[in-house]
Motif scaffolding. Sequence first.
Motif, PDB file in Angstrom:
ATOM      1  N   ASP A   1       0.740  -1.042  -0.061  1.00 11.65           N
ATOM      2  CA  ASP A   1       0.079   0.052   0.137  1.00 11.65           C
ATOM      3  C   ASP A   1       0.811   1.170   0.041  1.00 11.65           C
ATOM      4  OD1 ASP A   1       1.088  -0.506   2.193  1.00 11.65           O
ATOM      5  OD2 ASP A   1      -0.770  -0.376   3.483  1.00 11.65           O
ATOM      6  N   SER A   2       2.124   0.932  -0.114  1.00 11.33           N
ATOM      7  CA  SER A   2       2.944   2.418   0.027  1.00 11.33           C
ATOM      8  C   SER A   2       3.137   2.905  -1.513  1.00 11.33           C
ATOM      9  CB  SER A   2       4.287   2.097   0.568  1.00 11.33           C
ATOM     10  OG  SER A   2       4.965   0.877  -0.513  1.00 11.33           O
ATOM     11  N   GLU A   3       3.539   4.191  -1.531  1.00  9.53           N
ATOM     12  CA  GLU A   3       3.737   4.816  -2.807  1.00  9.53           C
ATOM     13  C   GLU A   3       5.068   5.140  -3.230  1.00  9.53           C
ATOM     14  OE1 GLU A   3       0.975   8.063  -2.735  1.00  9.53           O
ATOM     15  OE2 GLU A   3      -0.766   6.815  -2.725  1.00  9.53           O
ATOM     16  N   VAL A   4       5.274   5.623  -4.412  1.00 10.50           N
ATOM     17  CA  VAL A   4       6.510   5.956  -4.771  1.00 10.50           C
ATOM     18  C   VAL A   4       6.932   7.370  -4.061  1.00 10.50           C
ATOM     19  CG1 VAL A   4       7.897   6.632  -6.858  1.00 10.50           C
ATOM     20  CG2 VAL A   4       6.367   4.852  -7.094  1.00 10.50           C
ATOM     21  N   GLY A   5       7.952   7.089  -3.708  1.00  3.27           N
ATOM     22  CA  GLY A   5       8.539   8.363  -2.825  1.00  3.27           C
ATOM     23  C   GLY A   5       8.630   8.186  -1.586  1.00  3.27           C
ATOM     24  N   ALA A   6       7.781   7.132  -1.025  1.00  3.33           N
ATOM     25  CA  ALA A   6       7.817   7.179   0.499  1.00  3.33           C
ATOM     26  C   ALA A   6       8.951   6.499   0.831  1.00  3.33           C
ATOM     27  CB  ALA A   6       6.600   6.056   0.705  1.00  3.33           C
ATOM     28  N   GLN A   7       9.159   6.757   2.394  1.00  7.64           N
ATOM     29  CA  GLN A   7      10.467   6.100   3.001  1.00  7.64           C
ATOM     30  C   GLN A   7      10.044   4.906   4.138  1.00  7.64           C
ATOM     31  OE1 GLN A   7      13.052   8.736   4.997  1.00  7.64           O
ATOM     32  NE2 GLN A   7      14.205   8.735   3.015  1.00  7.64           N
ATOM     33  N   VAL A   8      10.949   3.897   3.881  1.00  3.74           N
ATOM     34  CA  VAL A   8      10.687   2.843   4.633  1.00  3.74           C
ATOM     35  C   VAL A   8      11.973   2.863   5.789  1.00  3.74           C
ATOM     36  CG1 VAL A   8      10.738   0.368   4.690  1.00  3.74           C
ATOM     37  CG2 VAL A   8       9.788   1.489   2.939  1.00  3.74           C
ATOM     38  N   THR A   9      11.583   2.591   7.029  1.00  2.00           N
ATOM     39  CA  THR A   9      12.550   2.791   8.247  1.00  2.00           C
ATOM     40  C   THR A   9      12.426   1.716   8.967  1.00  2.00           C
ATOM     41  OG1 THR A   9      10.961   3.917   9.450  1.00  2.00           O
ATOM     42  CG2 THR A   9      12.474   5.254   8.308  1.00  2.00           C
ATOM     43  N   VAL A  10      13.298   1.174   9.738  1.00  2.00           N
ATOM     44  CA  VAL A  10      13.137  -0.003  10.651  1.00  2.00           C
ATOM     45  C   VAL A  10      12.074  -0.073  11.641  1.00  2.00           C
ATOM     46  CG1 VAL A  10      15.714  -0.636  10.723  1.00  2.00           C
ATOM     47  CG2 VAL A  10      14.896   1.267  12.237  1.00  2.00           C
ATOM     48  N   ALA A  11      11.453   1.178  11.722  1.00  2.00           N
ATOM     49  CA  ALA A  11      10.190   1.114  12.573  1.00  2.00           C
ATOM     50  C   ALA A  11       9.129   0.135  12.131  1.00  2.00           C
ATOM     51  CB  ALA A  11       9.579   2.622  12.464  1.00  2.00           C
ATOM     52  N   GLU A  12       9.422  -0.031  10.819  1.00  2.00           N
ATOM     53  CA  GLU A  12       8.488  -1.320  10.281  1.00  2.00           C
ATOM     54  C   GLU A  12       8.691  -2.486  10.856  1.00  2.00           C
ATOM     55  OE1 GLU A  12       7.398  -1.892   6.494  1.00  2.00           O
ATOM     56  OE2 GLU A  12       7.107   0.312   5.932  1.00  2.00           O
ATOM     57  N   PHE A  13       9.793  -2.883  11.480  1.00  2.00           N
ATOM     58  CA  PHE A  13      10.022  -4.216  11.992  1.00  2.00           C
ATOM     59  C   PHE A  13       9.758  -4.297  13.504  1.00  2.00           C
ATOM     60  CE2 PHE A  13      12.112  -4.353   8.071  1.00  2.00           C
ATOM     61  CZ  PHE A  13      12.253  -5.630   7.806  1.00  2.00           C
ATOM     62  N   GLU A  14       9.268  -3.049  14.085  1.00  2.00           N
ATOM     63  CA  GLU A  14       8.663  -3.223  15.590  1.00  2.00           C
ATOM     64  C   GLU A  14       7.622  -4.081  15.703  1.00  2.00           C
ATOM     65  OE1 GLU A  14       9.658  -2.150  18.665  1.00  2.00           O
ATOM     66  OE2 GLU A  14       9.924  -0.440  17.639  1.00  2.00           O
ATOM     67  N   GLY A  15       8.050  -5.164  16.348  1.00  2.00           N
ATOM     68  CA  GLY A  15       7.005  -6.272  16.608  1.00  2.00           C
ATOM     69  C   GLY A  15       6.952  -7.474  15.830  1.00  2.00           C
ATOM     70  N   VAL A  16       8.342  -7.523  15.092  1.00  2.00           N
ATOM     71  CA  VAL A  16       8.462  -8.691  14.088  1.00  2.00           C
ATOM     72  C   VAL A  16       9.503  -9.581  15.093  1.00  2.00           C
ATOM     73  CG1 VAL A  16       9.593  -9.074  11.990  1.00  2.00           C
ATOM     74  CG2 VAL A  16       7.969  -7.423  11.892  1.00  2.00           C
ATOM     75  N   LYS A  17       9.007 -10.923  15.039  1.00  2.00           N
ATOM     76  CA  LYS A  17       9.825 -11.906  15.740  1.00  2.00           C
ATOM     77  C   LYS A  17      10.991 -12.297  15.074  1.00  2.00           C
ATOM     78  CE  LYS A  17       7.103 -14.024  19.219  1.00  2.00           C
ATOM     79  NZ  LYS A  17       5.613 -14.068  18.793  1.00  2.00           N
ATOM     80  N   ALA A  18      10.919 -12.777  13.714  1.00  2.00           N
ATOM     81  CA  ALA A  18      11.915 -13.270  13.124  1.00  2.00           C
ATOM     82  C   ALA A  18      12.217 -12.785  11.715  1.00  2.00           C
ATOM     83  CB  ALA A  18      11.884 -14.699  13.143  1.00  2.00           C
ATOM     84  N   VAL A  19      13.395 -12.395  11.089  1.00  2.00           N
ATOM     85  CA  VAL A  19      13.408 -12.095   9.699  1.00  2.00           C
ATOM     86  C   VAL A  19      14.261 -13.057   9.027  1.00  2.00           C
ATOM     87  CG1 VAL A  19      13.238  -9.604  10.425  1.00  2.00           C
ATOM     88  CG2 VAL A  19      15.627 -10.854  10.432  1.00  2.00           C
ATOM     89  N   ASP A  20      14.394 -13.106   7.518  1.00  2.00           N
ATOM     90  CA  ASP A  20      15.469 -13.514   6.783  1.00  2.00           C
ATOM     91  C   ASP A  20      16.364 -12.664   6.246  1.00  2.00           C
ATOM     92  OD1 ASP A  20      13.595 -15.835   7.195  1.00  2.00           O
ATOM     93  OD2 ASP A  20      12.644 -15.905   5.289  1.00  2.00           O
ATOM     94  N   VAL A  21      17.636 -12.903   6.143  1.00  2.00           N
ATOM     95  CA  VAL A  21      18.414 -12.043   5.621  1.00  2.00           C
ATOM     96  C   VAL A  21      19.155 -12.710   4.530  1.00  2.00           C
ATOM     97  CG1 VAL A  21      20.522 -10.690   6.136  1.00  2.00           C
ATOM     98  CG2 VAL A  21      18.980 -11.082   8.052  1.00  2.00           C
ATOM     99  N   THR A  22      19.041 -11.852   3.496  1.00  6.97           N
ATOM    100  CA  THR A  22      19.861 -12.443   2.137  1.00  6.97           C
ATOM    101  C   THR A  22      21.027 -11.852   1.826  1.00  6.97           C
ATOM    102  OG1 THR A  22      17.626 -12.994   1.329  1.00  6.97           O
ATOM    103  CG2 THR A  22      19.127 -12.884  -0.300  1.00  6.97           C
ATOM    104  N   ALA A  23      22.270 -12.134   1.404  1.00  2.87           N
ATOM    105  CA  ALA A  23      23.184 -11.434   1.157  1.00  2.87           C
ATOM    106  C   ALA A  23      24.043 -12.435   0.364  1.00  2.87           C
ATOM    107  CB  ALA A  23      24.128 -10.767   2.361  1.00  2.87           C
TER     108      ALA A  23
END
Lengths: 226, 117
Positions: free
Chosen positions: A105-127
């Motif tokens: 639902d985000s739009e072009v030009g919006a900013q994504v910060t780590v605040a999105e991960f508040e409450g997330v239990k686990a993540v996958d990291v790709t590198a």
Amino acid sequence: MPRGILGRKVGMTQVYLEDGTAVPVTVIQAGPCNVLQVRTQERDGYEAVQLGFEDKPRRLANRSERGHVAKLDSKRQKSRAGVEAVAKADCEPQRFIREFRGQTDSEVGAQVTVAEFEGVKAVDVTATSKGRGFAGVMKRHNFSGQRATHGVKKVHRHAGGTGCSASPSRVFKGRKMAGHYGNERVTTRNLQVVKVDEENHLLLVRGAVPGPNGGFVSVRETNRLR
Amino acid sequence: MTHKIMELVEKSSLKDDVPQFDIGDSVDVHTKILEGEKERIQVFSGTVIARSGSGTREMFTVRRIVAGEGVERKFPLHSPRVAKVEVKRSSVVRRAKLYFLRDRVGKAVRLKERRRT
């Protein structure tokens, strides 16, 4: 939307939780990321959001990279008849650009910060993992090698046999052998999120993450919660 | 730059009042121990023979003789479970690691006392 963000691996350290247990963590400097493009079913055939991390000097960016983030009212933005102007992020060219699949639902030009991960239990990291060059079977496939003594000559780190003899008189495909190891895309799944530091844009995950310190990583919420 | 970020992360896990002691000090280390629901304090006393690591990973080693057998325990300096480190006595030592004490028995283990001014 699948929660995803791009960042840099800073390094590993150890932090103490309130109950006194020490936790090994990897520090990821994540975001803020710009939304550069939103892929839609109608236009692109799939749903995704394209993020960019870290500004790149304009002199290092080529024209298409600059045009990808250009302002709508810039001189270079051509308005052709019948072609609708596509929304642009209006930011500096980005160094690291990746897409995250899924509806957004985000739009072009919006900013994504780590605040999105508040409450997330686990993540996958790709590198991209550390390159190890041409590696032997012990390092590459965890073979045991051979004995140090008892008549073993010059083959202490070799594999044993590679297959049968006269029949089939060939080596089967997929035989594990020495070869190039590392420098490939690796995903570490289900890393527990220890801390989200919005102020400093830091993400602390438990355990190791592929790649060298300072390497780019993409982090997304895991879809395989245990 | 990355160093600064690391310091930032570790700062929250470091103790504000780091226990002050030197190599060769006789200390009482008070550790919190969870027994089921109850928390109690256990004291381990001995000589500090080494300090290692840096930042949140800094550890110190305490050696003592229990029933004729040398016992060494390594504590994380900044762990919340290490409640207190009490210095009982300081000694004159000339090196950072007192591993030579491991080879000594009986009276030879003693270190010369250093009077604090």
